[in-house]
Design a protein around this motif. Structure first.
Motif, PDB file in Angstrom:
ATOM      1  N   GLN A 110      53.415  60.024  67.500  1.00  0.00           N
ATOM      2  CA  GLN A 110      52.249  59.372  66.894  1.00  0.00           C
ATOM      3  C   GLN A 110      52.181  59.672  65.393  1.00  0.00           C
ATOM      4  O   GLN A 110      51.869  58.783  64.589  1.00  0.00           O
ATOM      5  N   GLU A 111      52.471  60.912  65.018  1.00  0.00           N
ATOM      6  CA  GLU A 111      52.478  61.268  63.595  1.00  0.00           C
ATOM      7  C   GLU A 111      53.548  60.486  62.841  1.00  0.00           C
ATOM      8  O   GLU A 111      53.306  59.981  61.740  1.00  0.00           O
ATOM      9  N   SER A 112      54.731  60.369  63.425  1.00  0.00           N
ATOM     10  CA  SER A 112      55.824  59.624  62.794  1.00  0.00           C
ATOM     11  C   SER A 112      55.458  58.150  62.654  1.00  0.00           C
ATOM     12  O   SER A 112      55.718  57.533  61.618  1.00  0.00           O
ATOM     13  N   GLU A 113      54.865  57.595  63.690  1.00  0.00           N
ATOM     14  CA  GLU A 113      54.461  56.188  63.649  1.00  0.00           C
ATOM     15  C   GLU A 113      53.408  55.964  62.565  1.00  0.00           C
ATOM     16  O   GLU A 113      53.441  54.971  61.844  1.00  0.00           O
ATOM     17  N   ALA A 114      52.467  56.897  62.425  1.00  0.00           N
ATOM     18  CA  ALA A 114      51.418  56.763  61.405  1.00  0.00           C
ATOM     19  C   ALA A 114      52.026  56.759  60.010  1.00  0.00           C
ATOM     20  O   ALA A 114      51.605  55.984  59.141  1.00  0.00           O
ATOM     21  N   VAL A 115      53.026  57.608  59.775  1.00  0.00           N
ATOM     22  CA  VAL A 115      53.692  57.633  58.469  1.00  0.00           C
ATOM     23  C   VAL A 115      54.443  56.316  58.243  1.00  0.00           C
ATOM     24  O   VAL A 115      54.413  55.755  57.154  1.00  0.00           O
TER      25      VAL A 115
END
Length: 146
Positions: A110-115
């Motif tokens: 989720q963090e990677s997708e947000a970036v």
């Protein structure tokens, strides 16, 4: 079109950066992205799946999937047993440790997708997703024609 703006190399560079950032986020858990994909897949399947299904999901050769699963067993993330319905097949099952790790990996994804979509509107994100799906479909169709 200038050579630096060609879609193929741009997609390749983007894919490389996505993998590198995801690997950096997941390295603290001492697992590879492929192993996290297996854990997430197993969670979606209720914690169990046949090895053939896992191999198909990963889109790799059976020997490659076998190596990934062997390392996951060594880490205590999964077990591999003979399927009760067909002794020729292996059943892959998440362990308690695998389930615990899956929640952490989900956060990393989720963090990677947000970036990845930072600064995009929800509509732009959806359009981008649709365009990538179309590119993938085009390339898969072309692969079957060669």
């Amino acid at each position: 079109m200038q050579p630096g703006n060609a879609l193929g190399p741009m997609l390749g560079r983007g894919a490389h950066l996505v993998r590198a950032r995801l690997e950096a986020r997941l390295s603290q858990y001492e697992v590879t992205p492929a192993q996290t994909h297996v854990l997430l897949y197993l969670c979606r399947c209720g914690g169990q799946a046949l090895q053939g299904q896992v191999t198909e999901f990963l889109k790799v050769k059976p020997s490659t999937a076998n190596g990934i699963l062997d390392r996951m067993m060594d880490k205590g993330l999964i077990t591999r047993t003979v399927s009760g319905s067909d002794a020729r097949q292996r059943l892959i099952t998440l362990t308690g440790k695998g389930r615990e790790q899956q929640a952490l990996f989900e956060k990393g994804f989720q963090e990677s997708e947000a970036v990845l979509v930072r600064g995009f509107t929800p509509q732009e994100t959806e359009l981008f997703r649709n365009l990538l799906e179309r590119i993938i479909r085009n390339l898969e169709e072309d692969r079957t024609q060669c």
